[in-house]
Scaffold this motif. Structure first.
Motif, mmCIF file in Angstrom:
data_model
loop_
_atom_site.group_PDB
_atom_site.id
_atom_site.type_symbol
_atom_site.label_atom_id
_atom_site.label_comp_id
_atom_site.label_asym_id
_atom_site.label_seq_id
_atom_site.Cartn_x
_atom_site.Cartn_y
_atom_site.Cartn_z
ATOM 1 N N GLY A 83 0.854 -1.184 0.000
ATOM 2 C CA GLY A 83 0.000 0.000 0.000
ATOM 3 C C GLY A 83 0.888 1.231 0.000
ATOM 4 O O GLY A 83 2.005 1.194 0.519
ATOM 5 N N GLU A 84 0.396 2.307 -0.586
ATOM 6 C CA GLU A 84 1.199 3.533 -0.682
ATOM 7 C C GLU A 84 0.775 4.525 0.403
ATOM 8 O O GLU A 84 -0.418 4.682 0.685
ATOM 9 C CB GLU A 84 1.022 4.142 -2.082
ATOM 10 C CG GLU A 84 1.602 3.222 -3.146
ATOM 11 C CD GLU A 84 1.113 3.472 -4.568
ATOM 12 O OE1 GLU A 84 1.675 2.866 -5.498
ATOM 13 O OE2 GLU A 84 0.160 4.245 -4.748
ATOM 14 N N LEU A 85 1.751 5.198 0.981
ATOM 15 C CA LEU A 85 1.485 6.069 2.129
ATOM 16 C C LEU A 85 1.076 7.486 1.746
ATOM 17 O O LEU A 85 0.472 8.202 2.542
ATOM 18 C CB LEU A 85 2.757 6.186 2.982
ATOM 19 C CG LEU A 85 3.152 4.970 3.836
ATOM 20 C CD1 LEU A 85 4.641 5.050 4.194
ATOM 21 C CD2 LEU A 85 2.319 4.911 5.100
ATOM 22 N N ALA A 105 -6.434 12.291 -2.982
ATOM 23 C CA ALA A 105 -7.207 12.350 -4.223
ATOM 24 C C ALA A 105 -6.805 11.234 -5.183
ATOM 25 O O ALA A 105 -7.280 11.199 -6.319
ATOM 26 C CB ALA A 105 -7.022 13.710 -4.880
ATOM 27 N N CYS A 106 -5.935 10.331 -4.735
ATOM 28 C CA CYS A 106 -5.611 9.160 -5.571
ATOM 29 C C CYS A 106 -5.996 7.880 -4.824
ATOM 30 O O CYS A 106 -5.736 6.783 -5.293
ATOM 31 C CB CYS A 106 -4.128 9.165 -5.944
ATOM 32 S SG CYS A 106 -3.756 8.201 -7.430
ATOM 33 N N GLY A 107 -6.577 8.044 -3.639
ATOM 34 C CA GLY A 107 -7.121 6.879 -2.923
ATOM 35 C C GLY A 107 -6.103 5.980 -2.257
ATOM 36 O O GLY A 107 -6.395 4.818 -1.960
ATOM 37 N N HIS A 108 -4.916 6.487 -1.976
ATOM 38 C CA HIS A 108 -3.904 5.618 -1.361
ATOM 39 C C HIS A 108 -4.284 5.220 0.066
ATOM 40 O O HIS A 108 -3.782 4.219 0.581
ATOM 41 C CB HIS A 108 -2.522 6.285 -1.394
ATOM 42 C CG HIS A 108 -2.019 6.535 -2.785
ATOM 43 N ND1 HIS A 108 -0.807 7.109 -3.060
ATOM 44 C CD2 HIS A 108 -2.571 6.272 -3.992
ATOM 45 C CE1 HIS A 108 -0.632 7.196 -4.365
ATOM 46 N NE2 HIS A 108 -1.712 6.710 -4.956
ATOM 47 N N ASN A 109 -5.180 6.011 0.699
ATOM 48 C CA ASN A 109 -5.662 5.634 2.028
ATOM 49 C C ASN A 109 -6.329 4.253 1.999
ATOM 50 O O ASN A 109 -6.164 3.466 2.936
ATOM 51 C CB ASN A 109 -6.642 6.701 2.566
ATOM 52 C CG ASN A 109 -7.783 6.999 1.616
ATOM 53 O OD1 ASN A 109 -7.580 7.153 0.419
ATOM 54 N ND2 ASN A 109 -9.005 7.094 2.142
ATOM 55 N N ALA A 110 -7.032 3.948 0.899
ATOM 56 C CA ALA A 110 -7.693 2.639 0.803
ATOM 57 C C ALA A 110 -6.685 1.523 0.542
ATOM 58 O O ALA A 110 -6.922 0.367 0.887
ATOM 59 C CB ALA A 110 -8.748 2.665 -0.296
ATOM 60 N N GLN A 111 -5.552 1.870 -0.069
ATOM 61 C CA GLN A 111 -4.512 0.842 -0.247
ATOM 62 C C GLN A 111 -3.989 0.385 1.113
ATOM 63 O O GLN A 111 -3.694 -0.786 1.323
ATOM 64 C CB GLN A 111 -3.341 1.405 -1.043
ATOM 65 C CG GLN A 111 -3.689 1.762 -2.469
ATOM 66 C CD GLN A 111 -2.467 2.283 -3.203
ATOM 67 O OE1 GLN A 111 -1.334 2.077 -2.792
ATOM 68 N NE2 GLN A 111 -2.694 2.962 -4.302
ATOM 69 N N LEU A 112 -3.879 1.357 2.035
ATOM 70 C CA LEU A 112 -3.334 1.015 3.355
ATOM 71 C C LEU A 112 -4.353 0.222 4.174
ATOM 72 O O LEU A 112 -3.995 -0.741 4.845
ATOM 73 C CB LEU A 112 -2.901 2.285 4.087
ATOM 74 C CG LEU A 112 -1.728 3.017 3.417
ATOM 75 C CD1 LEU A 112 -1.469 4.345 4.102
ATOM 76 C CD2 LEU A 112 -0.458 2.168 3.432
ATOM 77 N N ALA A 142 5.731 7.880 -0.942
ATOM 78 C CA ALA A 142 6.041 8.688 -2.117
ATOM 79 C C ALA A 142 5.877 8.013 -3.472
ATOM 80 O O ALA A 142 6.847 7.800 -4.187
ATOM 81 C CB ALA A 142 7.480 9.203 -1.980
ATOM 82 N N GLU A 143 4.621 7.673 -3.822
ATOM 83 C CA GLU A 143 4.397 7.182 -5.194
ATOM 84 C C GLU A 143 4.208 8.340 -6.162
ATOM 85 O O GLU A 143 4.674 8.297 -7.293
ATOM 86 C CB GLU A 143 3.176 6.256 -5.237
ATOM 87 C CG GLU A 143 2.952 5.580 -6.598
ATOM 88 C CD GLU A 143 2.168 6.414 -7.610
ATOM 89 O OE1 GLU A 143 2.371 6.236 -8.817
ATOM 90 O OE2 GLU A 143 1.345 7.259 -7.192
ATOM 91 N N GLU A 144 3.479 9.377 -5.701
ATOM 92 C CA GLU A 144 3.233 10.521 -6.588
ATOM 93 C C GLU A 144 4.539 11.291 -6.736
ATOM 94 O O GLU A 144 5.154 11.656 -5.732
ATOM 95 C CB GLU A 144 2.171 11.445 -5.970
ATOM 96 C CG GLU A 144 0.867 10.755 -5.607
ATOM 97 C CD GLU A 144 0.016 10.422 -6.819
ATOM 98 O OE1 GLU A 144 0.380 10.823 -7.939
ATOM 99 O OE2 GLU A 144 -1.010 9.751 -6.627
ATOM 100 N N LEU A 145 4.937 11.548 -7.976
ATOM 101 C CA LEU A 145 6.236 12.213 -8.160
ATOM 102 C C LEU A 145 6.029 13.716 -8.270
ATOM 103 O O LEU A 145 5.733 14.228 -9.338
ATOM 104 C CB LEU A 145 6.941 11.658 -9.394
ATOM 105 C CG LEU A 145 8.443 11.919 -9.406
ATOM 106 C CD1 LEU A 145 9.122 11.283 -8.217
ATOM 107 C CD2 LEU A 145 9.084 11.417 -10.674
ATOM 108 N N ILE A 184 -3.341 -3.008 -4.918
ATOM 109 C CA ILE A 184 -4.627 -2.736 -5.564
ATOM 110 C C ILE A 184 -4.869 -1.234 -5.493
ATOM 111 O O ILE A 184 -4.762 -0.639 -4.420
ATOM 112 C CB ILE A 184 -5.779 -3.481 -4.850
ATOM 113 C CG1 ILE A 184 -5.551 -4.999 -4.901
ATOM 114 C CG2 ILE A 184 -7.121 -3.119 -5.481
ATOM 115 C CD1 ILE A 184 -6.571 -5.800 -4.096
ATOM 116 N N HIS A 185 -5.204 -0.634 -6.636
ATOM 117 C CA HIS A 185 -5.440 0.807 -6.673
ATOM 118 C C HIS A 185 -6.934 1.087 -6.803
ATOM 119 O O HIS A 185 -7.619 0.425 -7.584
ATOM 120 C CB HIS A 185 -4.686 1.419 -7.858
ATOM 121 C CG HIS A 185 -4.461 2.896 -7.712
ATOM 122 N ND1 HIS A 185 -5.482 3.809 -7.790
ATOM 123 C CD2 HIS A 185 -3.331 3.607 -7.461
ATOM 124 C CE1 HIS A 185 -4.982 5.025 -7.603
ATOM 125 N NE2 HIS A 185 -3.687 4.934 -7.400
ATOM 126 N N GLY A 186 -7.427 2.060 -6.053
ATOM 127 C CA GLY A 186 -8.837 2.442 -6.124
ATOM 128 C C GLY A 186 -9.193 3.042 -7.475
ATOM 129 O O GLY A 186 -8.351 3.630 -8.146
HETATM 130 ZN ZN LIG Z 1 -2.313 6.460 -6.986
#
Ligand SMILES: [Zn+2]
Ligand SMILES: [Zn+2]
Length: 441
Positions: A83-85, A105-112, A142-145, A184-186
């Motif tokens: 999951g991405e932080l 706004a990219c839903g990384h909270n749901a990945q965690l 840090a996935e978003e660059l 898994i990405h939302g």
């Molecule tokens: Zn994302």
């Protein structure tokens, strides 16, 4: 020995029992959005979740990353569930941090919540003793660059060597003992599916330097860095028609004018550009062309341009075997919906970097509305967005490692990674470079 179907039913029951907690994790993290390599609160929250479950973990990986491990009953492959932080800057998002503008706004909270929910389910269900291999749960920064200056500063201070979390995880050895990786990405809608691939890219920071002067009284004494940068942008746009469709080139830029006043000829403009394409060769070709455009802007105005190229992400190779396991496990949760196979996407993810060195997937799960990175990207179905990913991650791990890890072993036999870690690092390190073009004399 219980059957695999029974084990899978058990884990879904346990995750259902924990569903309000898993939803709370997703909603709590939604309310603490933090930018890449600054996810300190989120990282502490994830550590607390692992701690509560008695799952041993390591923290402080690539600044804020966390990795926890659970071993199976016998030896076998090691699977990473990730999951991405990080959040990203969308200040107008309803859950944006008022100070930083960061929002999920990219839903990384749901990945965690998905990754942590899978860990809770796998730990509590007792299924681990039936698995051959082990599972690593990774919360990756840090996935978003973006925020490039902040990251370049971290690099200068030797806290990171690369600009994204998964790249740094690869560099520091967090993937050295991992055989395959799943996240898994939302996504918008109520279905689930996968995009065939994602573009890779290089990142450029170009500093145009001119000379300040009075804009009306003496512009002839100035060198207009904004005009130089605007011409460079026009040249980049003119190059668009030179790309083949299959290269999926997308070259996009933003300007920053650090000290601007309308009555002063702009003396300094910073232009950030992402040069994206479908394969490494096209990315490198587009990067050379982009440099020509940037130089052309400076040349025309007699300015200087310093071009700093920074490695972006590699194109994503979605592993077919893992897609099939994901598809089979997700279908029961999306009644009335077809599992979709989307064409290649022009956007990018650092899961691409992971996918170059091992089997990996970056599929989608619905439960969201709006458009990713937009102010309106929000959860519409908490069960689908937060709880179902936990189940599906756990179910995929069970399938892969059940029965002496037969399915994981067959994926490993059938997949030859595109690059070794060593080669990957060589390529990406070479992509860091800078050059100065001075047309001011
Ligand atoms: Zn994302
Ligand atoms: Zn994103």
């Amino acid at each position: 020995m219980i059957s695999r179907e029974k084990a899978k039913k058990n884990i879904c029951r346990i995750i259902d029992e924990e569903s309000s907690r898993i939803i709370k994790i997703g909603e709590d993290i939604l309310r603490m959005p933090e930018k890449g390599f600054q996810e300190f609160k989120t990282s502490a929250y994830v550590q607390e979740c692992f701690g509560k479950e008695g799952i041993p973990f390591r923290s402080g990986l690539a600044v804020t990353g966390v990795r926890a491990d659970l071993g199976g009953g016998s030896k076998g492959p090691r699977i990473a569930l990730m999951g991405e932080l990080d959040a990203l800057s969308v200040p107008e998002h309803p859950f944006a941090d008022v100070e930083t503008g960061a929002a999920h706004a990219c839903g990384h909270n749901a990945q965690l919540s998905g990754m942590l929910g899978a860990a809770i389910g796998l730990k509590r269900s007792g299924v681990l003793e039936h698995l051959a291999g082990s599972i690593s749960f990774m919360a990756v920064p840090a996935e978003e660059l973006n925020d490039m200056n902040y990251r370049l500063d971290l690099r200068k201070k030797r806290k990171i060597s690369f600009m994204s979390g998964k790249q740094e995880f690869i560099k520091i050895g967090c993937f050295d003992d991992i055989d395959m990786a799943i996240m898994i990405h939302g996504s918008e809608g109520r279905g689930a599916g996968v995009s065939e691939s994602y573009n890779g890219f290089l990142f450029k920071v170009s500093r145009f330097t001119g000379r300040a002067a009075h804009s009306a009284a003496s512009p002839h004494l100035g060198v207009n860095a904004l005009q130089a940068a605007s011409l460079a942008l026009s040249a980049l746009n003119a190059q668009n028609e030179t790309y083949l469709d299959e290269e999926r080139a997308r070259i996009h830029s933003i300007f920053e004018i650090p000290s601007a006043a309308v009555n002063v000829v702009p003396a300094g403009v910073v232009m950030e550009t992402q040069v994206r394409a479908s394969n490494v060769e096209s990315i490198l070709g587009a990067s050379k062309k982009a440099d020509r455009a940037l130089k052309a802007g400076a040349l025309a105005l007699g300015a200087k341009v310093a071009i700093q190229t920074i490695p972006g992400y590699m194109p994503t190779i979605q592993n077919k075997g893992l897609i099939e396991i994901y598809r089979q496990n997700v279908i029961p949760f999306i009644p009335g919906q077809k599992f979709y196979f989307n064409p290649p996407k022009a956007s990018s993810t650092d899961m691409g970097d992971v996918s170059q060195i091992m089997p990996a997937i970056h599929p989608y799960m619905g439960g969201w509305k709006g458009s990713p990175h937009g102010r309106n990207f929000e959860v519409t179905d908490k069960n689908l967005a937060y709880v179902v990913p936990a189940k599906v991650l756990a179910l995929c791990a069970i399938d892969l490692l059940w029965d002496k890890a037969g399915q994981a072993m067959s994926i490993l036999r059938e997949t030859k990674p595109a690059l070794t870690k060593k080669r990957y690092l060589e390529i990406q390190e070479k992509n860091f470079n800078r050059s100065l073009y001075d047309y001011s004399r």
